[in-house]
Design a protein around this motif. Structure first.
Motif, PDB file in Angstrom:
ATOM      1  N   PRO A  16       5.932   5.066  -4.166  1.00  0.00           N
ATOM      2  CA  PRO A  16       7.399   5.182  -4.669  1.00  0.00           C
ATOM      3  C   PRO A  16       7.589   4.259  -5.445  1.00  0.00           C
ATOM      4  CG  PRO A  16       7.517   5.607  -2.064  1.00  0.00           C
ATOM      5  CD  PRO A  16       6.202   4.438  -2.760  1.00  0.00           C
ATOM      6  N   TYR A  17       8.540   4.852  -5.821  1.00  0.00           N
ATOM      7  CA  TYR A  17       9.020   3.620  -7.016  1.00  0.00           C
ATOM      8  C   TYR A  17      10.343   2.756  -6.231  1.00  0.00           C
ATOM      9  CZ  TYR A  17      12.660   2.159 -10.843  1.00  0.00           C
ATOM     10  OH  TYR A  17      13.953   1.350 -11.269  1.00  0.00           O
ATOM     11  N   GLY A  18      10.113   1.702  -5.857  1.00  0.00           N
ATOM     12  CA  GLY A  18      10.835   0.353  -6.087  1.00  0.00           C
ATOM     13  C   GLY A  18      10.259  -0.235  -4.517  1.00  0.00           C
ATOM     14  N   TYR A  19       8.688   0.125  -3.930  1.00  0.00           N
ATOM     15  CA  TYR A  19       8.134  -0.450  -3.105  1.00  0.00           C
ATOM     16  C   TYR A  19       6.849  -1.697  -3.931  1.00  0.00           C
ATOM     17  CZ  TYR A  19       9.433   2.600   0.644  1.00  0.00           C
ATOM     18  OH  TYR A  19      10.128   3.573   1.180  1.00  0.00           O
ATOM     19  N   LEU A  20       7.432  -2.638  -3.252  1.00  0.00           N
ATOM     20  CA  LEU A  20       6.408  -3.989  -3.486  1.00  0.00           C
ATOM     21  C   LEU A  20       4.965  -3.528  -3.072  1.00  0.00           C
ATOM     22  CD1 LEU A  20       8.117  -6.761  -2.686  1.00  0.00           C
ATOM     23  CD2 LEU A  20       8.047  -5.504  -4.852  1.00  0.00           C
ATOM     24  N   SER A  21       3.784  -3.422  -3.863  1.00  0.00           N
ATOM     25  CA  SER A  21       2.328  -3.217  -3.120  1.00  0.00           C
ATOM     26  C   SER A  21       2.114  -4.411  -2.457  1.00  0.00           C
ATOM     27  CB  SER A  21       1.707  -3.302  -4.586  1.00  0.00           C
ATOM     28  OG  SER A  21       2.022  -2.581  -5.463  1.00  0.00           O
ATOM     29  N   GLN A  22       2.680  -4.410  -1.326  1.00  0.00           N
ATOM     30  CA  GLN A  22       1.801  -5.557  -0.468  1.00  0.00           C
ATOM     31  C   GLN A  22       3.106  -4.830   0.995  1.00  0.00           C
ATOM     32  OE1 GLN A  22       4.555  -8.850  -2.935  1.00  0.00           O
ATOM     33  NE2 GLN A  22       5.359  -9.289  -0.487  1.00  0.00           N
ATOM     34  N   LYS A  55       8.476  -0.875  -9.923  1.00  0.00           N
ATOM     35  CA  LYS A  55       9.528  -0.054 -10.655  1.00  0.00           C
ATOM     36  C   LYS A  55       7.777   0.715 -11.183  1.00  0.00           C
ATOM     37  CE  LYS A  55      13.175  -2.468 -12.922  1.00  0.00           C
ATOM     38  NZ  LYS A  55      13.596  -3.364 -13.539  1.00  0.00           N
ATOM     39  N   SER A  56       6.841   0.873 -10.644  1.00  0.00           N
ATOM     40  CA  SER A  56       6.051   1.667 -10.994  1.00  0.00           C
ATOM     41  C   SER A  56       5.164   2.439 -10.005  1.00  0.00           C
ATOM     42  CB  SER A  56       4.589   1.062 -11.625  1.00  0.00           C
ATOM     43  OG  SER A  56       5.195   0.304 -12.957  1.00  0.00           O
ATOM     44  N   GLU A  57       4.833   3.710 -10.182  1.00  0.00           N
ATOM     45  CA  GLU A  57       4.459   4.895  -8.744  1.00  0.00           C
ATOM     46  C   GLU A  57       2.874   4.864  -9.102  1.00  0.00           C
ATOM     47  OE1 GLU A  57       7.830   7.734  -9.882  1.00  0.00           O
ATOM     48  OE2 GLU A  57       7.966   6.777 -11.442  1.00  0.00           O
ATOM     49  N   GLY A  58       2.667   5.894  -8.635  1.00  0.00           N
ATOM     50  CA  GLY A  58       1.717   6.431  -8.045  1.00  0.00           C
ATOM     51  C   GLY A  58       0.771   6.859  -7.757  1.00  0.00           C
ATOM     52  N   LEU A  59      -0.819   6.025  -7.537  1.00  0.00           N
ATOM     53  CA  LEU A  59      -2.206   6.254  -6.991  1.00  0.00           C
ATOM     54  C   LEU A  59      -2.329   4.324  -6.745  1.00  0.00           C
ATOM     55  CD1 LEU A  59      -4.381   7.100  -5.891  1.00  0.00           C
ATOM     56  CD2 LEU A  59      -6.162   7.653  -7.515  1.00  0.00           C
ATOM     57  N   LEU A  60      -2.910   4.615  -5.382  1.00  0.00           N
ATOM     58  CA  LEU A  60      -2.463   3.650  -4.935  1.00  0.00           C
ATOM     59  C   LEU A  60      -4.359   3.300  -3.977  1.00  0.00           C
ATOM     60  CD1 LEU A  60      -1.594   0.223  -5.336  1.00  0.00           C
ATOM     61  CD2 LEU A  60      -0.491   0.445  -3.846  1.00  0.00           C
ATOM     62  N   LEU A  61      -5.222   2.845  -4.275  1.00  0.00           N
ATOM     63  CA  LEU A  61      -5.680   3.197  -3.108  1.00  0.00           C
ATOM     64  C   LEU A  61      -6.053   1.414  -1.866  1.00  0.00           C
ATOM     65  CD1 LEU A  61      -9.288   3.888  -5.531  1.00  0.00           C
ATOM     66  CD2 LEU A  61      -7.368   5.374  -4.277  1.00  0.00           C
ATOM     67  N   LEU A  62      -6.294   1.919  -0.731  1.00  0.00           N
ATOM     68  CA  LEU A  62      -5.569   1.110   0.222  1.00  0.00           C
ATOM     69  C   LEU A  62      -7.314   1.001   1.294  1.00  0.00           C
ATOM     70  CD1 LEU A  62      -2.461   1.738   1.625  1.00  0.00           C
ATOM     71  CD2 LEU A  62      -3.317   0.177  -0.758  1.00  0.00           C
ATOM     72  N   THR A  63      -7.939  -0.447   1.214  1.00  0.00           N
ATOM     73  CA  THR A  63      -8.812  -0.368   1.784  1.00  0.00           C
ATOM     74  C   THR A  63      -8.633  -1.759   2.856  1.00  0.00           C
ATOM     75  OG1 THR A  63     -11.083  -0.725   1.843  1.00  0.00           O
ATOM     76  CG2 THR A  63     -10.405  -1.949   0.567  1.00  0.00           C
ATOM     77  N   THR A  64      -9.798  -1.950   4.299  1.00  0.00           N
ATOM     78  CA  THR A  64     -10.332  -3.559   4.713  1.00  0.00           C
ATOM     79  C   THR A  64     -11.272  -3.503   4.437  1.00  0.00           C
ATOM     80  OG1 THR A  64     -10.748  -1.826   6.374  1.00  0.00           O
ATOM     81  CG2 THR A  64      -9.036  -2.731   6.577  1.00  0.00           C
ATOM     82  N   ASP A  65     -11.930  -3.465   3.405  1.00  0.00           N
ATOM     83  CA  ASP A  65     -13.397  -3.621   2.915  1.00  0.00           C
ATOM     84  C   ASP A  65     -13.135  -4.802   1.601  1.00  0.00           C
ATOM     85  OD1 ASP A  65     -16.163  -3.796   1.620  1.00  0.00           O
ATOM     86  OD2 ASP A  65     -16.498  -1.907   1.880  1.00  0.00           O
ATOM     87  N   GLY A  66     -13.319  -5.996   1.726  1.00  0.00           N
ATOM     88  CA  GLY A  66     -12.745  -6.820   0.223  1.00  0.00           C
ATOM     89  C   GLY A  66     -14.116  -6.565  -0.765  1.00  0.00           C
TER      90      GLY A  66
END
Length: 198
Positions: A16-22, A55-66
């Motif tokens: 979502p808008y307003g979230y940090l990617s952490q 401030k950006s939105e949309g697709l984010l991939l998350l993984t436990t595989d470095g």
């Protein structure tokens, strides 16, 4: 077709808008911020593959595989963005985006690599954003698709500003062959694998 299928866990989310990617913060200054960990009970060792700014939105991939994260972050995987820009974007500006523009990066000037870019003739069907975008009473806006193989910090925003059309809204819609589809803001989907490259 490059497919990753391991005993690691993988997620697709619509940031979502307003979230940090952490996922959390140790900083007192960020206590009022929103983090990805609020969206789902993610497993230990989870990481975002690349980032979207607050401030950006949309697709984010998350993984436990470095290793998989390193591959997607390499310049082998396309990332497509839809940008709503201030003004009626010109063909000349689109051409400049395609061939590369000069932006600032880490205190230096940087020439972006050639990329795919075109004006969207129809407003994309995206989830509503909580924070209102200014309306056309303040002048026209337009939408452009930009597909990159690189991913410098705030690159798309800097690129559209460099050609005279600042970004008002930015949504990542695709990473490789993975797309947002009908996902809604804040959706979290666990997947068995990622297909990210032909």
């Amino acid at each position: 077709m490059e497919t990753f299928k391991t005993n690691h866990r993988h997620f697709i989310i619509y940031k979502p808008y307003g979230y940090l990617s952490q996922f959390y913060s140790n900083s007192k200054q960020q206590k009022s911020k929103n983090f990805l960990g609020e969206l789902h009970d993610f497993p230990e060792g989870i990481m975002a593959i690349g980032r979207l700014d607050e401030k950006s939105e949309g697709l984010l991939l998350l993984t436990t595989d470095g290793k998989m994260s390193d591959f997607v972050n390499s310049q082998k995987v396309e990332k497509e963005y839809y940008a709503q820009v201030d003004g009626a974007i010109s063909e000349d500006a689109i051409k400049q985006l395609k061939t590369g523009v000069e932006i600032g990066f880490e205190g230096r000037k940087y020439k972006t690599k050639p990329c795919k870019a075109f004006k969207l003739e129809v407003i994309p069907d995206l989830p509503l954003r909580k924070q209102k975008i200014r309306d056309d009473r303040h002048g026209p806006t337009s939408w452009v698709s930009v597909t990159l193989n690189e991913g410098k910090f705030r690159q798309v925003r800097k690129m559209t500003s460099a050609v005279g059309f600042p970004t008002l809204r930015l949504v990542r819609v695709r990473v490789g062959k993975t797309v947002t589809g009908n996902m809604k803001t804040g959706d979290v989907v666990e997947v068995q694998d990622f297909c990210v490259r032909d």
